[in-house]
Design an enzyme around this catalytic site. Structure first.
Site, PDB file in Angstrom:
ATOM      1  N   ASP A 141       0.861  -1.184   0.000  1.00 31.85           N
ATOM      2  CA  ASP A 141       0.000   0.000   0.000  1.00 31.85           C
ATOM      3  C   ASP A 141       0.898   1.234   0.000  1.00 31.85           C
ATOM      4  O   ASP A 141       1.256   1.773   1.047  1.00 31.85           O
ATOM      5  CB  ASP A 141      -0.909  -0.030   1.222  1.00 31.85           C
ATOM      6  CG  ASP A 141      -2.058   0.961   1.104  1.00 31.85           C
ATOM      7  OD1 ASP A 141      -2.088   1.734   0.127  1.00 31.85           O
ATOM      8  OD2 ASP A 141      -2.933   0.958   1.984  1.00 31.85           O
ATOM      9  N   ILE A 142       1.267   1.661  -1.211  1.00 32.12           N
ATOM     10  CA  ILE A 142       2.225   2.756  -1.344  1.00 32.12           C
ATOM     11  C   ILE A 142       1.594   4.011  -1.934  1.00 32.12           C
ATOM     12  O   ILE A 142       2.150   5.095  -1.824  1.00 32.12           O
ATOM     13  CB  ILE A 142       3.449   2.327  -2.184  1.00 32.12           C
ATOM     14  CG1 ILE A 142       3.056   1.990  -3.617  1.00 32.12           C
ATOM     15  CG2 ILE A 142       4.154   1.136  -1.523  1.00 32.12           C
ATOM     16  CD1 ILE A 142       4.218   1.758  -4.556  1.00 32.12           C
ATOM     17  N   LYS A 143       0.462   3.871  -2.631  1.00 34.56           N
ATOM     18  CA  LYS A 143      -0.298   4.992  -3.205  1.00 34.56           C
ATOM     19  C   LYS A 143       0.595   5.975  -3.954  1.00 34.56           C
ATOM     20  O   LYS A 143       0.446   7.197  -3.822  1.00 34.56           O
ATOM     21  CB  LYS A 143      -1.109   5.707  -2.128  1.00 34.56           C
ATOM     22  CG  LYS A 143      -2.193   4.845  -1.504  1.00 34.56           C
ATOM     23  CD  LYS A 143      -3.056   5.652  -0.552  1.00 34.56           C
ATOM     24  CE  LYS A 143      -4.142   4.800   0.086  1.00 34.56           C
ATOM     25  NZ  LYS A 143      -3.611   3.857   1.104  1.00 34.56           N
ATOM     26  N   ARG A 144       1.492   5.452  -4.732  1.00 35.73           N
ATOM     27  CA  ARG A 144       2.353   6.329  -5.514  1.00 35.73           C
ATOM     28  C   ARG A 144       1.623   6.837  -6.751  1.00 35.73           C
ATOM     29  O   ARG A 144       0.685   6.204  -7.243  1.00 35.73           O
ATOM     30  CB  ARG A 144       3.620   5.589  -5.941  1.00 35.73           C
ATOM     31  CG  ARG A 144       4.481   5.085  -4.794  1.00 35.73           C
ATOM     32  CD  ARG A 144       5.050   6.239  -3.968  1.00 35.73           C
ATOM     33  NE  ARG A 144       6.112   5.795  -3.072  1.00 35.73           N
ATOM     34  CZ  ARG A 144       5.999   5.640  -1.764  1.00 35.73           C
ATOM     35  NH1 ARG A 144       4.853   5.871  -1.190  1.00 35.73           N
ATOM     36  NH2 ARG A 144       7.029   5.247  -1.033  1.00 35.73           N
TER      37      ARG A 144
END
Length: 309
Positions: free
Chosen positions: A103-106
């Site tokens: 879960d990095i939401k880049r």
């Protein structure tokens, strides 16, 4: 990788993902004290405590679930040492044959997006060698930059047989400030959902696309709409439990085959021992409390899906 995720969901009969989002306040005192005795009250000590906390939970639940979702911010707050704990967690989950959703939401463009994709899903070249860095199986991506931002991730996914979960409608209260804005007759999230489905057509698994979507549990009517917009898209559903989502609210996120969605719970599972319902386990048996919370969540979701048939 989407085929492995679907297969593991079928085998475990557990359409859930456990969010490994540890705060130091979730870590029982005895684990903290042991880590601090070895490394001091330092960033390294905090990272060690979080790693040992994660390990205990993973050991307790890995055979019950198909996937985990470590949220990188919870590790980044402890700097480089925290990222080492993130890496240890990802590697250990792979040892247990769990699918790992980073879960990095880049979200960026061009070479920056390509670098994020290489670091988390692909390989980097160092001299005559190639290395996988964080090596997750899926990552979450913010689509605000459009195809310029998402395309580099998809390119790496195709090369590595990995996948994405793209933010479409998030579970937080203010998500509607942008996501619900009407463009013509439809809200923005529908247009994003249509684009996710389009991107997914170019990277299909056996039953579902490698390109998934994030749709929050807190907006079940939206989930019903987006399920129709994205029939071959796997939906990652955050917001269960601690944010108010319940199994009965989520049946419309699934297709008639009982597949198509995977529901996330984070602190509702990893900090279960702090809840009144599981207080009997105590801090010493925090991992057993997490296991029971997983079993209860599986029962809740499967019960709701059975009733909906």
């Amino acid at each position: 990788m989407i085929n492995k995720l679907v297969d593991k969901i079928k085998k475990t009969n557990a359409p859930i993902v456990v969010g490994l989002d540890p705060m130091l306040s979730y870590v029982p005192e005895h684990i903290q004290q042991k880590a601090f005795a070895e490394f001091g009250e330092t960033l390294e000590g905090a990272a060690e405590a979080i790693w040992q906390f994660n390990k205990g939970i993973i050991d307790s639940i890995y055979e019950l679930i198909p996937a985990v979702k470590p949220q990188i911010a919870m590790y980044e707050q402890f700097g480089v040492e925290g990222l080492k704990a993130f890496q240890k967690t990802v590697d250990y989950c792979h040892e247990k044959d769990l699918v790992v959703i980073g879960d990095i939401k880049r979200g960026d463009i061009g070479s920056t997006s390509a670098a994020y994709a290489a670091g988390h899903l692909g390989k980097v070249t160092v001299g005559s060698h190639q290395y996988s860095a964080f090596h997750e199986d899926f990552v979450t991506v913010n689509p605000y930059f459009g195809t310029d931002g998402v395309g580099p991730f998809i390119d790496v996914c195709k090369k590595e047989n990995k996948g994405l979960f793209i933010l479409v409608k998030t579970s937080n209260p203010s998500s509607g400030e942008f996501q619900d804005r009407l463009i013509g007759q439809k809200p923005l999230y529908e247009y994003v959902g249509e684009k996710v489905a389009e991107w997914g057509e170019g990277h299909m698994g056996s039953e579902y696309s490698y390109i998934g979507a994030v749709v929050g549990a807190t907006y079940p009517e939206v989930g019903k709409i987006l399920r129709k917009v994205m029939p071959k898209t796997y939906i990652l559903v955050p917001g269960y439990g601690a944010q108010g989502g319940k199994g009965a609210d989520l049946v419309h996120y699934f297709n008639e085959d009982g597949l198509g969605a995977i529901v996330n719970s984070s602190r509702g599972i990893i900090a279960a021992y702090k809840q009144e319902q599981y207080a009997k386990f105590g801090a010493a048996d925090y991992a057993d409390a997490s296991r029971q919370a997983v079993l209860d969540m599986i029962a809740d979701l499967n019960g709701a899906l059975q009733k909906a048939k």
